[in-house]
Motif scaffolding. Structure first.
Motif, PDB file in Angstrom:
ATOM      1  N   MET A 193      -9.070  -6.840  -6.700  1.00  0.00           N
ATOM      2  CA  MET A 193      -9.118  -8.061  -5.884  1.00  0.00           C
ATOM      3  C   MET A 193     -10.131  -7.920  -4.750  1.00  0.00           C
ATOM      4  SD  MET A 193      -5.463  -7.902  -3.935  1.00  0.00           S
ATOM      5  CE  MET A 193      -4.422  -7.443  -5.295  1.00  0.00           C
ATOM      6  N   ASN A 194     -10.489  -9.076  -4.207  1.00  0.00           N
ATOM      7  CA  ASN A 194     -11.428  -9.150  -3.104  1.00  0.00           C
ATOM      8  C   ASN A 194     -10.863  -8.411  -1.884  1.00  0.00           C
ATOM      9  OD1 ASN A 194     -12.207 -10.758  -0.538  1.00  0.00           O
ATOM     10  ND2 ASN A 194     -13.799 -11.208  -2.039  1.00  0.00           N
ATOM     11  N   ASN A 204       2.711 -10.886  -3.960  1.00  0.00           N
ATOM     12  CA  ASN A 204       2.318  -9.503  -4.198  1.00  0.00           C
ATOM     13  C   ASN A 204       3.199  -8.595  -3.347  1.00  0.00           C
ATOM     14  OD1 ASN A 204      -0.700 -10.825  -4.820  1.00  0.00           O
ATOM     15  ND2 ASN A 204      -0.138  -9.071  -6.057  1.00  0.00           N
ATOM     16  N   SER A 262      -6.847 -15.716 -10.416  1.00  0.00           N
ATOM     17  CA  SER A 262      -6.928 -15.992  -8.975  1.00  0.00           C
ATOM     18  C   SER A 262      -8.385 -16.000  -8.544  1.00  0.00           C
ATOM     19  CB  SER A 262      -6.181 -14.893  -8.210  1.00  0.00           C
ATOM     20  OG  SER A 262      -6.552 -14.904  -6.866  1.00  0.00           O
ATOM     21  N   GLN A 290      -4.838  -9.158   3.376  1.00  0.00           N
ATOM     22  CA  GLN A 290      -3.712 -10.090   3.473  1.00  0.00           C
ATOM     23  C   GLN A 290      -2.429  -9.425   2.955  1.00  0.00           C
ATOM     24  OE1 GLN A 290      -4.240 -12.880   5.135  1.00  0.00           O
ATOM     25  NE2 GLN A 290      -2.007 -13.056   5.051  1.00  0.00           N
ATOM     26  N   TRP A 343      -9.292 -14.704  -6.047  1.00  0.00           N
ATOM     27  CA  TRP A 343      -9.468 -13.403  -5.378  1.00  0.00           C
ATOM     28  C   TRP A 343      -9.753 -12.276  -6.370  1.00  0.00           C
ATOM     29  CZ3 TRP A 343     -10.203 -14.230  -0.549  1.00  0.00           C
ATOM     30  CH2 TRP A 343      -9.508 -15.240   0.109  1.00  0.00           C
ATOM     31  N   GLU A 384     -10.838  -9.102   1.235  1.00  0.00           N
ATOM     32  CA  GLU A 384     -10.076  -9.971   2.150  1.00  0.00           C
ATOM     33  C   GLU A 384      -8.617 -10.093   1.711  1.00  0.00           C
ATOM     34  OE1 GLU A 384     -10.878 -11.234   5.067  1.00  0.00           O
ATOM     35  OE2 GLU A 384     -12.809 -10.222   4.828  1.00  0.00           O
ATOM     36  N   GLN A 385      -8.433 -10.190   0.408  1.00  0.00           N
ATOM     37  CA  GLN A 385      -7.075 -10.358  -0.108  1.00  0.00           C
ATOM     38  C   GLN A 385      -6.266  -9.062   0.043  1.00  0.00           C
ATOM     39  OE1 GLN A 385      -5.679 -12.994  -0.608  1.00  0.00           O
ATOM     40  NE2 GLN A 385      -3.877 -12.602  -1.859  1.00  0.00           N
ATOM     41  N   THR A 386      -6.947  -7.923  -0.064  1.00  0.00           N
ATOM     42  CA  THR A 386      -6.225  -6.644   0.122  1.00  0.00           C
ATOM     43  C   THR A 386      -5.680  -6.583   1.548  1.00  0.00           C
ATOM     44  OG1 THR A 386      -8.110  -5.298   0.889  1.00  0.00           O
ATOM     45  CG2 THR A 386      -7.799  -5.454  -1.483  1.00  0.00           C
ATOM     46  N   ILE A 410      -2.219 -10.964  -9.480  1.00  0.00           N
ATOM     47  CA  ILE A 410      -2.465 -11.475  -8.120  1.00  0.00           C
ATOM     48  C   ILE A 410      -1.710 -12.786  -7.926  1.00  0.00           C
ATOM     49  CG2 ILE A 410      -4.268 -12.167  -6.471  1.00  0.00           C
ATOM     50  CD1 ILE A 410      -6.273 -10.547  -8.137  1.00  0.00           C
TER      51      ILE A 410
END
Ligand SMILES: C[S@@+](CC[C@H](N)C(=O)[O-])C[C@H]1O[C@@H](n2cnc3c(N)ncnc32)[C@H](O)[C@@H]1O
Length: 454
Positions: free
Chosen positions: A86-87, A15, A64, A93, A66, A89-91, A36
């Motif tokens: 997206m979740n 990403n 994904s 990351q 996520w 947490e993934q944002t 994603i």
């Protein structure tokens, strides 16, 4: 050869900085919004350049873990959030990767992010709503947000990142406009009156400032509107009419007329109270701002003996936060109203060791140093997205404060400026603070230590 309008099956290998998916076809890079990392998707190519292409998802073959159902009906059309699919947490990351790789590229070495300050409830965090008002194709009044890179207004009445009270007030004003046939601004004819509704909220004090930006000196049914809205929402402590008759993208004009109240509101951050005027900058996510400032002050390792410069100080927030642990604070900021607020904020909080100066940092810093013969120990930098002026960085390299704590909302300009400061400074620590959840924006706070023998 990748061709426009052709369809391809691709795997998302990464990403990008704005959350967009990245795929490769025979080594050629394709950017795909909404995709994603790890997903297998069918895409259609929308545009091809010499170095890369852009595609859009037609279907997701492997999703994904996520991926989240999007909870907003204007998502991807308005210019606000980019990462709602997206979740959370993934944002985080993605933002972490973006900061790490931008710094690595600029500095030529790995930079470790020591802490990521996430938001516990990353919704309805904005304390400032700024909605354009205009006319749709059917000639009806419309209020909402501009679609990304256009002036098309997307009706918005339930934004997931706006403060809920602010949204309710905006919805009620829109209802009044419709019911009373208020002639709103028409960007094509440049006629009509109301062109923007701005609502600023003291999240802790619950005080609301309403700014009505108007193309005309008088808003039709102005008094009736104020009466209606303040009866419905007694939290509105002040109403300001801002006159902007120019055919411009700039939202605020230069003339402010206070229609109700004192023309400002207060908000609390940590143990301090701050006065906020219509033209002054104030961080839009106060919950995270407290954590950001605490981190910045922790990085400064103050003992109470330091002379501190708070550059790009806005209404004096960082300096006032640091004042208890410092000998003296000097703040510089370009907006005169913000400096007026900063001076009052120092008084309001019983802070006697802070002085604030209006001016551009690049010019005012050298003259302040000359006039007062000062040698700062710690400098806080919190510039706008474009970063620091070269002259400011050169001045810092000449006066050599022991520590520079750099707060930045743009990793690209932070990296550029750190690269310049590295001549005499070591990047010692870096944290990121999620001030703008579900958007690609990220706030960094970095501490630079003067190298030995400098
Ligand atoms: C990111 S804000 C930070 C404000 C403050 N430190 C805070 O946390 O609220 C950047 C500030 O820099 C001011 N500014 C922009 N360019 C400037 C310049 N060349 N010199 C001084 N201040 C400037 C803006 O008006 C704004 O208040």
């Amino acid at each position: 050869m990748i061709k426009k309008n052709e369809e391809y099956l691709v795997e998302i290998i990464d990403n990008g900085f704005r959350g967009e998916g990245i795929a490769k076809i025979d080594g050629f890079t394709i950017f795909i919004p909404n995709a994603i990392k790890g997903e297998k998707v069918k895409i259609k190519i929308l545009k091809v350049t010499t170095s890369h292409a852009f595609g859009k998802i037609i279907s997701i073959l492997e999703s994904s873990k996520w991926r989240e159902d999007v909870d907003c009906y204007t998502y991807q059309r308005c210019g606000g959030c980019n990462l709602r699919h997206m979740n959370y947490e993934q944002t985080i990351q993605i933002k972490k990767n973006a900061v790490e790789s931008t710094l690595k590229k600029a500095l030529g070495k790995e930079v470790v992010i020591s802490e990521v300050i996430k938001m516990q409830k990353p919704y309805h965090y904005r304390n400032k709503l700024q909605y354009p008002v205009g006319i749709n194709k059917e000639g009806q009044p419309i209020m909402g947000v501009f679609a990304e890179r256009t002036h098309d207004i997307i009706p918005t009445n339930d934004c997931k990142i706006q403060n809920k009270l602010g949204q309710k007030i905006a919805n009620a004003i829109y209802q009044f406009i419709v019911e009373n046939n208020i002639e709103v601004y028409n960007e094509k004819t440049l006629e009509g009156s109301l062109r923007h509704i701005i609502i600023r909220i003291g999240i802790k004090t619950k005080e609301v400032m309403l700014i009505l930006v108007s193309n005309t000196n008088q808003i039709p049914k102005e008094q009736a509107l104020i009466q209606f809205i303040t009866n419905k929402f007694p939290e509105i402590k002040t109403v300001i009419k801002n006159i902007n008759c120019k055919n411009t993208n700039v939202i605020l004009g230069n003339i402010n007329e206070v229609l109700l109240g004192k023309g400002y509101i207060y908000d609390d951050l940590g143990a301090y109270r701050f006065k906020i005027s219509p033209m002054s900058f104030y961080q839009i996510n106060p919950i995270q701002t407290e954590k950001l400032y605490q981190k910045a002050i922790e990085f400064a390792e103050l003992t109470g003996r330091e002379i501190i410069f708070d550059l790009y100080c806005g209404i004096g927030t960082i300096g006032i936060f640091a004042s208890q642990n410092a000998k003296k604070i000097y703040g510089i900021e370009t907006i005169p109203e913000a400096i007026e607020d900063a001076k009052e904020n120092a008084k309001l909080n019983g802070v006697k060791n802070a002085e604030f100066f209006v001016g551009d940092v690049e010019k005012t810093l050298p003259s302040l140093l000359k006039e007062y013969k000062l040698e700062p120990d710690v400098v806080f930098l919190d510039p706008p997205r474009k970063g620091c002026d070269r002259l400011t960085l050169e001045t810092l390299l000449t006066i050599k404060p022991k520590k520079i704590v750099y707060v930045s909302c743009n990793p690209a300009t932070l990296s550029r400026d750190v690269k310049i400061l590295e001549e005499k400074y070591e990047l010692n620590d870096l944290s990121i603070c999620d001030m703008f959840p579900f958007t690609y924006h990220v706030e960094c706070v970095a501490v630079l230590q003067l190298k030995e023998n400098m």
